[in-house]
Every structure is written in structure tokens, then in C-alpha cells.
Design an enzyme around this catalytic site. Structure first.
Site, PDB file in Angstrom:
ATOM      1  CG  ASN A   7      -1.892   1.080   1.314  1.00 57.49           C
ATOM      2  OD1 ASN A   7      -1.773   2.060   0.581  1.00 57.49           O
ATOM      3  ND2 ASN A   7      -2.855   0.946   2.193  1.00 57.49           N
ATOM      4  NE  ARG A  94      -5.643   2.828  -1.035  1.00 55.79           N
ATOM      5  CZ  ARG A  94      -5.519   3.921  -0.296  1.00 55.79           C
ATOM      6  NH1 ARG A  94      -4.542   4.025   0.569  1.00 55.79           N
ATOM      7  NH2 ARG A  94      -6.393   4.886  -0.406  1.00 55.79           N
ATOM      8  CG  HIS A 182     -11.458   6.953   0.795  1.00 52.97           C
ATOM      9  ND1 HIS A 182     -11.974   8.160   1.223  1.00 52.97           N
ATOM     10  CD2 HIS A 182     -10.123   7.006   1.014  1.00 52.97           C
ATOM     11  CE1 HIS A 182     -10.978   8.916   1.674  1.00 52.97           C
ATOM     12  NE2 HIS A 182      -9.850   8.236   1.561  1.00 52.97           N
ATOM     13  CG  HIS A 210     -12.489   6.166   4.616  1.00 52.90           C
ATOM     14  ND1 HIS A 210     -11.940   4.946   4.896  1.00 52.90           N
ATOM     15  CD2 HIS A 210     -11.462   7.051   4.635  1.00 52.90           C
ATOM     16  CE1 HIS A 210     -10.634   5.077   5.073  1.00 52.90           C
ATOM     17  NE2 HIS A 210     -10.324   6.361   4.909  1.00 52.90           N
ATOM     18  N   GLY A 212     -10.837   9.963   7.528  1.00 51.07           N
ATOM     19  CA  GLY A 212      -9.437   9.920   7.953  1.00 51.07           C
ATOM     20  C   GLY A 212      -8.806  11.247   7.589  1.00 51.07           C
ATOM     21  N   GLY A 214      -8.031  11.897   4.513  1.00 49.25           N
ATOM     22  CA  GLY A 214      -8.985  12.093   3.423  1.00 49.25           C
ATOM     23  C   GLY A 214     -10.337  11.588   3.909  1.00 49.25           C
ATOM     24  NE  ARG A 243      -6.969  15.072   0.162  1.00 48.66           N
ATOM     25  CZ  ARG A 243      -7.194  13.764   0.089  1.00 48.66           C
ATOM     26  NH1 ARG A 243      -8.152  13.301  -0.676  1.00 48.66           N
ATOM     27  NH2 ARG A 243      -6.469  12.920   0.772  1.00 48.66           N
ATOM     28  CG  ASP A 285      -3.976  14.771  14.151  1.00 47.18           C
ATOM     29  OD1 ASP A 285      -5.007  14.599  14.827  1.00 47.18           O
ATOM     30  OD2 ASP A 285      -3.102  13.896  14.007  1.00 47.18           O
ATOM     31  NE  ARG A 287      -4.634  12.219  16.674  1.00 46.01           N
ATOM     32  CZ  ARG A 287      -3.882  11.224  16.236  1.00 46.01           C
ATOM     33  NH1 ARG A 287      -3.727  10.160  16.990  1.00 46.01           N
ATOM     34  NH2 ARG A 287      -3.293  11.287  15.065  1.00 46.01           N
ATOM     35  CG  ASN A 337      -9.518   6.395  16.776  1.00 49.69           C
ATOM     36  OD1 ASN A 337      -9.567   5.451  17.557  1.00 49.69           O
ATOM     37  ND2 ASN A 337      -8.832   6.367  15.653  1.00 49.69           N
ATOM     38  CD  GLU A 386      -8.070   1.903   3.088  1.00 48.88           C
ATOM     39  OE1 GLU A 386      -7.289   2.171   4.034  1.00 48.88           O
ATOM     40  OE2 GLU A 386      -8.453   2.749   2.276  1.00 48.88           O
TER      41      GLU A 386
HETATM   42  P1  AMP Z   1      -6.337   7.993   8.821  1.00 46.79           P
HETATM   43  O1  AMP Z   1      -6.033   8.788   7.587  1.00 46.79           O
HETATM   44  O2  AMP Z   1      -7.476   7.041   8.670  1.00 46.79           O
HETATM   45  O3  AMP Z   1      -5.109   7.358   9.439  1.00 46.79           O
HETATM   46  O4  AMP Z   1      -6.836   9.063   9.901  1.00 46.79           O
HETATM   47  C1  AMP Z   1      -5.952  10.025  10.393  1.00 46.79           C
HETATM   48  C2  AMP Z   1      -6.732  11.035  11.194  1.00 46.79           C
HETATM   49  O5  AMP Z   1      -7.495  10.397  12.233  1.00 46.79           O
HETATM   50  C3  AMP Z   1      -5.802  11.963  11.958  1.00 46.79           C
HETATM   51  O6  AMP Z   1      -5.425  13.039  11.181  1.00 46.79           O
HETATM   52  C4  AMP Z   1      -6.632  12.405  13.114  1.00 46.79           C
HETATM   53  O7  AMP Z   1      -7.272  13.591  12.724  1.00 46.79           O
HETATM   54  C5  AMP Z   1      -7.691  11.333  13.284  1.00 46.79           C
HETATM   55  N1  AMP Z   1      -7.599  10.670  14.582  1.00 46.79           N
HETATM   56  C6  AMP Z   1      -6.812   9.633  14.942  1.00 46.79           C
HETATM   57  N2  AMP Z   1      -7.016   9.328  16.240  1.00 46.79           N
HETATM   58  C7  AMP Z   1      -7.955  10.177  16.710  1.00 46.79           C
HETATM   59  C8  AMP Z   1      -8.610  10.372  17.970  1.00 46.79           C
HETATM   60  N3  AMP Z   1      -8.322   9.608  19.017  1.00 46.79           N
HETATM   61  N4  AMP Z   1      -9.536  11.350  18.068  1.00 46.79           N
HETATM   62  C9  AMP Z   1      -9.830  12.113  17.000  1.00 46.79           C
HETATM   63  N5  AMP Z   1      -9.267  11.989  15.804  1.00 46.79           N
HETATM   64  C10 AMP Z   1      -8.333  11.033  15.651  1.00 46.79           C
END
Ligand code: AMP
Length: 403
Positions: A7, A94, A182, A210, A212, A214, A243, A285, A287, A337, A386
Site C-alpha cells: 500500500n 492498492r 476510498h 470513511h 481519515g 482524506g 483538502r 490533525d 486531535r 476514534n 484496506e
Molecule cells: P487515517 O487517515 O485514517 O489514518 O486518519 C488520520 C486522522 O485520524 C488523523 O489526522 C486524526 O485527525 C484522526 N484521529 C486519529 N485518532 C484520533 C482520535 N483519538 N480522536 C480524534 N481523531 C483522531
């Protein structure tokens, strides 16, 4: 049989080796070996196997041979799990953009590689590294069967009304259309939702979220995506980490005409400098946005409110397309999360009789239903997988074509 999954992303490479025997489990088993290279962390290679790990720092000069370094840890050092490469039965990749040609996992040959190359202009951050991964495996493993699993494939059956942009028809014919992305995650989550609900997938209307770095939604009916929020590129739709998601396209023209932006500068602004990052600052992010919001930071509060607004608005759009809903599914780093995001999205759907179990929502749910028993709509949190979905596709292909 041993299946290697690659990936390759814009800033990281992830790879897994699975040993598949007997009936496949629905959720990912522990891989025999896994390795990642994180270029955002400065080229850190970490491999894990045999309850051991090895780490190496890769220099920029080593980048062209990154995959070779990564998979060398399969046969060398304390993470070695293979005696020779012939033990690998099939390699799954992927591939982000498969264009209009591919709706199924596809054995890679010269034509498939040419298509992936042609589509590099539409997915410049991903397709070139996907292709580099395929060619690296060719060099290292000779003629091992390689399978491309496309992120666009799940959306290939979208009805014409959903996939067509209202442009002059000539441009429709020239391939400017919605592809969606996705898809590996949306498909895996749909299948997992049917398992968790113990209902046939073709009896369900689902919205898979989905969320994340993205973010995209899919409206899934009878196991097919009938609409999705991403389009010609992964820029359309929801507000994301960096984005913008959907904005008035005239903003891009304005920046070019009035502020002398080049196309590359507009591209960077919309893909890398916008979204949560653009509004709240930081790196996009969630968080950090949540922490800023707690501390009363106004831009963080605005960013969160906008993110939730965008999510609610697009869920509403998918709902209108489906005309009903059995389950709302959350996946991805944010979807899995963030109880705050789930609660805010679900709060808007109470008029449908959707009732979230507040305690279950807070309880780090994984692959479970977090709606109250009397809710008219189920709410599922699914740990998307994935890489495991790609391994499953390799296994199916092997059984059907090569065994
Ligand atoms: P991914 O691209 O699926 O790995 O998601 C990454 C994003 O998930 C990060 O940029 C965070 O914004 C979010 N994330 C991960 N852990 C947490 C959490 N405990 N609480 C809120 N957002 C989270």
C-alpha cells in the site's frame, strides 16, 4: 499460501505478509510480517515480525529503492520470515486510480501498467508510487502474479446520473466524470456491516463514512456504491484534513485571474493548505483541533463546526439518494476514534428515529453497533482494513484463476 500486500501512498509505504490457510477470517489476522516507511518522519523504515523489529533511517538518495529496502527485511535480519522469494504466491497492490476501465481486482500486465501510468495526471500523489511499487516487485520477484486492487472500482457501477458532471457533453465523452475513491474501504465496511447486522448485504441501504486524513461518504445499495462524495479527483466532497472538499470552482479562477496563482499553486492551496489545517492552523490533525476547541481557540471551534456541518450536509445528500437507511457506518482514523464527530453527525438524524447509545459511543467501540435498541437506524463503528481487503481479493483471485 503467502500473500504480500503493498500500500504505497504519497508519504508512506505500508506492506504486510499474510499466511492464508483454510477459510479466511472476516477481520484481519496478525500478519506474519509488516513494514512501513514514513517519509513525513524523514524516511523511517520499521519492520516487525517474529516478535522482533528492525529500524533503519533511509536517506533521500535511497528513496528510489525504498520498496527494495522495505521487502529486504522479509529475508534479512531478525524480521526474516522467508527463505526465498518463491514462497510468495501473489502480490496485491492498492492502486488509487483505475479510471473507467476497472471495476474488479485485475491481474497486472503491460496494459494495466499503461493505464495506471496514463492516470498519473489524475492522481499525481498516488498512481506514480503505486506503479513504482509494481515495477520494484517485478524486478525483485520476477514474474510473481501481481493484482491491482483499485480504490475507484467499487464506484464503477454508479448510475450515470450520479457519475456525470453537468458539463458540455463533449467533455463528458472525454472522460471528465466522477470516479470516487476510498472504494476498498467502503466495500470492506459494507461487507463487514452486513456481517455485524447478520443481514444479507443486498437487503441493506448504508451510508459508509470513511473519515481519515482524506474523507468520503458512499451511499451503498444492494452492495453497490450508488453515489459518493469524491469525484474526478479525491478533492471533491467533505471538508478534510488539508483538502478543502467542495467549494465554488470559481474560487480557483479568481485566484488565478486576480492573484496570479499558477495551476500548481491552486492545487497546493486546495489539497495541502485547506480543510481543518487551513481554518485551524497546525497540520490538519483532528486531535489538535479538538484540543484547541477545548481551550477556547476560536479558529479550532470554527474548524470543528465546519467539519461537522460538511459531514451532516453530505450525509443528508446520500440519504436523499438512498431514500432510506438501515445503517450509518463510521470508519477511518476520525470515524473510529472521535465520539464527538459521531455524536454530532448522528444528532442531526434524530428526526428519523436514529438514537445513539451515548455510553457505547464513548466506549472505544470497534466493529460494533452503538445505536440504542429502539433506534430505527443502526450505527456501526468499523475498523476499516484496506490491506486485509486486498489480501482477501488476492486469495479470491488465486482460488478462481491460479489454483
Ligand atoms: P487515517 O487517515 O485514517 O489514518 O486518519 C488520520 C486522522 O485520524 C488523523 O489526522 C486524526 O485527525 C484522526 N484521529 C486519529 N485518532 C484520533 C482520535 N483519538 N480522536 C480524534 N481523531 C483522531
Amino acid at each position: 499460501m503467502k500473500v504480500l500486500v503493498l500500500n504505497a501512498g504519497s508519504s508512506s509505504h505500508k506492506s504486510y505478509l499474510y499466511e492464508l490457510t483454510g477459510p479466511l477470517p472476516p477481520t484481519p489476522p496478525t500478519p506474519l510480517w509488516q513494514a512501513t516507511i514514513d517519509w513525513s518522519g524523514g524516511g523511517q523504515l520499521v519492520a516487525k515480525a517474529n516478535q522482533a523489529r528492525q529500524e533503519r533511517h533511509l536517506t533521500e538518495a535511497e528513496r528510489p529503492r525504498a520498496i527494495a529496502h522495505l521487502i529486504a527485511t522479509l529475508t534479512e535480519g531478525n524480521t526474516a520470515v522467508l527463505e526465498n522469494w518463491q514462497e510468495i504466491a501473489i502480490v496485491g497492490h492498492r492502486v488509487v486510480h483505475g479510471g473507467a476501465d476497472y471495476s474488479q481486482p485485475t491481474r497486472i500486465d503491460a496494459d494495466v501498467k499503461a493505464t495506471i501510468r496514463d492516470l498519473c495526471t489524475l492522481a499525481p500523489a498516488h498512481n506514480p508510487v503505486n506503479l513504482a511499487g509494481i515495477e520494484a516487485i517485478e524486478q525483485l520477484l520476477g514474474d510473481v502474479p501481481q493484482l491491482a486492487v483499485f480504490d475507484t472500482a467499487f464506484h464503477q457501477q454508479m448510475p450515470a446520473a450520479a457519475r456525470t458532471y453537468p458539463l458540455p457533453y463533449e467533455w463528458v465523452e472525454r472522460g471528465i466524470r466522477r470516479y470516487g475513491f476510498h472504494g476498498i474501504s467502503h466495500e470492506y465496511c459494507s461487507q463487514r456491516a452486513a456481517q455485524l447486522l447478520d443481514k444479507p448485504l443486498d437487503s441493506l441501504r448504508l451510508i459508509t463514512c470513511h473519515l481519515g486524513n482524506g474523507c468520503s461518504l458512499a451511499a451503498v445499495q444492494e452492495g453497490h456504491s450508488i453515489d459518493t462524495t469524491m469525484g474526478f479527483t479525491p478533492l471533491e466532497g467533505l471538508m478534510m484534513g488539508s483538502r478543502s472538499g467542495s467549494i465554488d470552482p470559481a474560487i480557483a479562477l479568481y485566484l488565478q485571474r486576480q492573484h496570479d496563482f499558477t495551476p500548481d499553486q491552486v492545487d497546493r492551496l486546495l489539497n495541502k493548505e485547506s480543510g481543518l489545517k487551513g481554518i485551524a492552523g497546525g497540520d490538519g490533525d483532528l486531535r489538535a483541533v479538538l484540543a484547541g476547541r477545548e481551550q477556547g481557540d476560536e479558529r479550532a471551534q470554527l474548524a470543528f463546526a465546519m467539519y461537522v456541518h460538511s459531514l451532516r450536509r453530505q450525509i443528508g445528500a446520500m440519504l436523499g439518494v438512498l431514500g432510506g437507511l438501515e445503517a450509518l457506518v463510521f470508519a477511518g482514523g476520525i470515524g473510529e476514534n472521535s465520539p464527538d464527530v459521531r455524536a454530532a453527525a448522528c444528532g442531526a438524524l434524530e428526526f428519523l428515529g436514529l438514537r445513539l447509545d451515548a455510553a457505547a459511543n464513548q466506549d472505544r467501540p470497534r466493529d460494533r453497533d452503538i445505536a440504542l435498541p429502539d433506534s430505527t437506524v443502526r450505527v456501526l463503528v468499523i475498523a476499516t482494513a484496506e490491506d486485509w481487503a486486498i489480501a482477501q481479493a488476492c486469495h479470491r483471485y488465486w482460488q478462481a484463476e491460479l489454483a
